[in-house]
Design a protein around this motif. Structure first.
Motif, short mmCIF file in Angstrom:
data_model
loop_
_atom_site.label_atom_id
_atom_site.label_comp_id
_atom_site.label_asym_id
_atom_site.label_seq_id
_atom_site.Cartn_x
_atom_site.Cartn_y
_atom_site.Cartn_z
N UNK B 103 0.61 -1.24 0.19
CA UNK B 103 0.07 -0.03 0.20
C UNK B 103 0.89 1.15 0.02
N UNK B 107 1.19 4.17 -2.90
CA UNK B 107 0.81 5.63 -2.60
C UNK B 107 1.96 6.50 -3.05
N UNK B 129 -8.20 -0.57 -2.14
CA UNK B 129 -7.34 0.37 -1.79
C UNK B 129 -6.60 0.96 -2.47
N UNK B 132 -8.81 3.70 -3.62
CA UNK B 132 -8.84 4.73 -2.84
C UNK B 132 -7.60 5.78 -2.89
N UNK B 133 -6.44 5.32 -3.07
CA UNK B 133 -5.25 6.13 -3.15
C UNK B 133 -5.24 6.84 -4.49
N UNK B 136 -6.98 10.00 -3.99
CA UNK B 136 -6.57 10.96 -3.14
C UNK B 136 -5.77 11.93 -4.04
N UNK B 137 -5.26 11.49 -5.27
CA UNK B 137 -4.57 12.36 -6.16
C UNK B 137 -5.34 13.11 -7.27
#
Lengths: 395, 395
Positions: B103, B107, B129, B132-133, B136-137
């Motif tokens: 993870x 990231x 996941x 999700x990561x 974030x960007x």
């Protein structure tokens, strides 16, 4: 293939800065390390950690080796909450995030708060790794000078007033190491802590309090800014690196639960069950007050040796702050460029960190250097300063 | 104080997404965990880790507990290099970065490559996941369907051609789990791996290959995409979480040294000396081939039990892919919304992950669910599917 073309704009900008760790030279064999902010090797509890691992895995078997880990991880949080409470910081579980040391804590806070539009205020000088981290997010960093009483809050107010008058963006947060500061060793007096809190309310900024050395007072501990904070403006960062062992990578952030939730959101190395639950068992088995007492005795004595050696071996023109705790002594050698002096010093067998790396404007730091009394033993400290004296003598 | 006002613009946007871990329900006591991608508890080498810590600290004392850590950390890198070499991935030290699991690796890669202008391509479905990561960007995520032969590279080519024709930004990278994919369990055939590499050169994007399950084949291991890569376009992510213990948090990234250098730049949790050197000693003391053999035997058998149970207890309309390795079976229940069914299933005492969480467009996943045969034992698997059968029967 041109690798550089794939980087994000922000990464491209950040990668133009000086690379991380540029301040840490390769040390020749036998060099006395007065550069390293490491704990004393004799104070690292290797046997205690070994016993903790054995007990943990005997009692819980595979549990601490899974993703979710062991119930002991919750107990680590409770132990940290208890230690914080003793220092006047009362936080509930949702206001505490365990991190991989203070560096990750600072990076995560920068991550949720900073973008290239944001301004961050720092002390001058300040912890170089924090500077490196902030520079990964924004170019807009302003610095406020420090003296023996900590950050000069009147100068901070002037800067804030001026920015307001000119319609410039105000800082989103101020980064401070109020207690036994890195690199100066100085401690912010209580009046200034209170003034800082007033200013943060008046000018609406947050305070990132890096308290990594806060428990290592030679005499009494000053109150953390967080303990004086009624408004929730302080994000308090701590670490077990200086009082137990940095290799375990246990730090934390306390703050408003909305911040903690956001920090968790972006923390993608997940929890570290093995390390965190081992630390929980180690703390369960340890009389921490007694341990802190020992640490303070050892570091107080080593600091005294360093200060005596400075008196004895360095010219009268050289000056320094006398720290009341922590790991560092900040030394000024008028008329000398300490980064130019470093290679001679390493050749003579003693290392230090040139002052410039702790300044946003590196020119301000040429006459300074940071010495650490934490890692070398008393005999090495004496010998190291004697060697440094030889290097400085001709100037 | 309005906490939200201090967040950076990017954080504000990211925090509007579904919170991380929303897909992981709180499980009632006694619930059979077919949701968790955890290793089998009996395969976690607690005794081996305990012995490794004892040996490490007896031999090296405080060393692995300092910041810089032990020489064993370099040896961990060498051990990982050796394992990679056996799979056809030859990398030198500067092309390898140790991370806190896969993870953090994903990231960090997202961190250096993505900004809100960047486009990222993912498989559909994919590891939630990772989704999700990336979210974030950037909001610009495109997905390409997968079938039993892996990502449909002809569909990928269509998408790329179309974007090019329309003058749209092309993806900066494609994220793929080519081998024993999470969640589908499928494996990309070699022809498609080669096609993917061709497309990455033609349309100038990178490939992020997540190989967390790559060593866990029931039969033979397919070649990682990285082993076919002549151009340096592949960033290969691996982990010891699925083959040793996730709680140790050991993962890695291999790629062009310029990428690795940039990744190190932004990795602010530093190295994890205690965990990394413990793992190095554990690997030194372990016959890893033999261990892998055992793991494959256990997971092959458990997968067979799960597949048998599906045949026996689920209606004929239900279908699934038969995996050749890894941890997961991907199940389709026509006409059923698996996220609505979950509470009933938990009440019956069995958990799974609803399919929707693995899709960029969650509506595409309503009829699917992911079952894991890794954590529960054979008896529990049988019982768990029987319970699931009861829940599905009325539909």
């Amino acid at each position: 293939m041109n690798v550089g073309s794939y980087f994000s704009e922000n990464s491209k900008t950040a990668l133009k800065n000086e690379p991380p760790g540029a301040w840490m030279p390769n040390l020749p064999d036998g060099c006395i390390r007065l550069s390293s902010g490491y704990p004393d090797p004799a104070l690292i509890p290797a046997e205690g950690i070994k016993a903790a691992v054995a007990r943990l895995l005997d009692e819980e078997h595979d549990l601490p080796l899974h993703y979710l880990g062991s119930p002991r991880m919750a107990r680590l949080k409770q132990q940290i909450q208890r230690r914080l409470a003793e220092r006047g910081i009362c936080v509930v579980e949702e206001q505490l995030l365990i991190t991989s040391g203070a560096c990750q804590a600072i990076d995560l806070i920068a991550r949720i708060l900073l973008d290239e539009e944001a301004v961050v205020a720092v002390e001058s000088p300040t912890y170089m790794e924090a500077l490196e981290i902030f520079q990964n997010y924004t170019k807009q960093i302003v610095s406020i000078p420090i003296d023996e009483k900590g950050i000069q809050t009147d100068r901070l107010k002037e800067m804030l007033d001026e920015r307001k008058r000119k319609g410039l963006t105000l800082p989103r947060f101020l980064y401070t190491i109020p207690t036994f500061q890195n690199p100066t060793g100085t401690t912010m007096i209580t009046e200034r802590r209170e003034h800082l809190l007033e200013l943060s309310a008046e000018f609406d900024f947050l305070i990132l309090e890096d308290d990594a050395y806060g428990e290592l007072s030679f005499d009494k501990n000053p109150p953390p800014i967080k303990s004086l904070d009624k408004s929730g403006r302080v994000l308090h960062v701590g670490s077990l690196s200086k009082v137990v062992a940095p290799g375990m990578r246990i730090g934390w952030i306390t703050g408003d639960s909305a911040f903690i939730k956001a920090l968790e959101w972006f923390k993608k190395d997940l929890d570290h069950p093995f390390s965190q639950s081992t630390m929980a068992v180690y703390l369960e088995n340890t009389n921490f007050e007694k341990r802190l007492h020992l640490l303070k005795d050892v570091y107080r004595a080593k600091c005294a040796v360093l200060l005596r050696a400075l008196e004895q071996f360095l010219p009268d023109s050289v000056s320094w702050y006398v720290p009341a705790g922590g790991y560092f002594v900040w030394v000024r050698i008028p008329g000398v460029d300490t980064s130019e002096l470093l290679s001679q010093s390493l050749a003579e067998g003693v290392s230090y960190v040139p002052g410039k790396y702790f300044f946003l404007n590196q020119k301000d730091g040429t006459e300074f250097l940071r010495l650490s009394f934490s890692y070398a033993n008393e005999k090495e400290i004496m010998e190291g300063i004697q060697r440094l004296g030889k290097v400085i003598a001709p100037f």
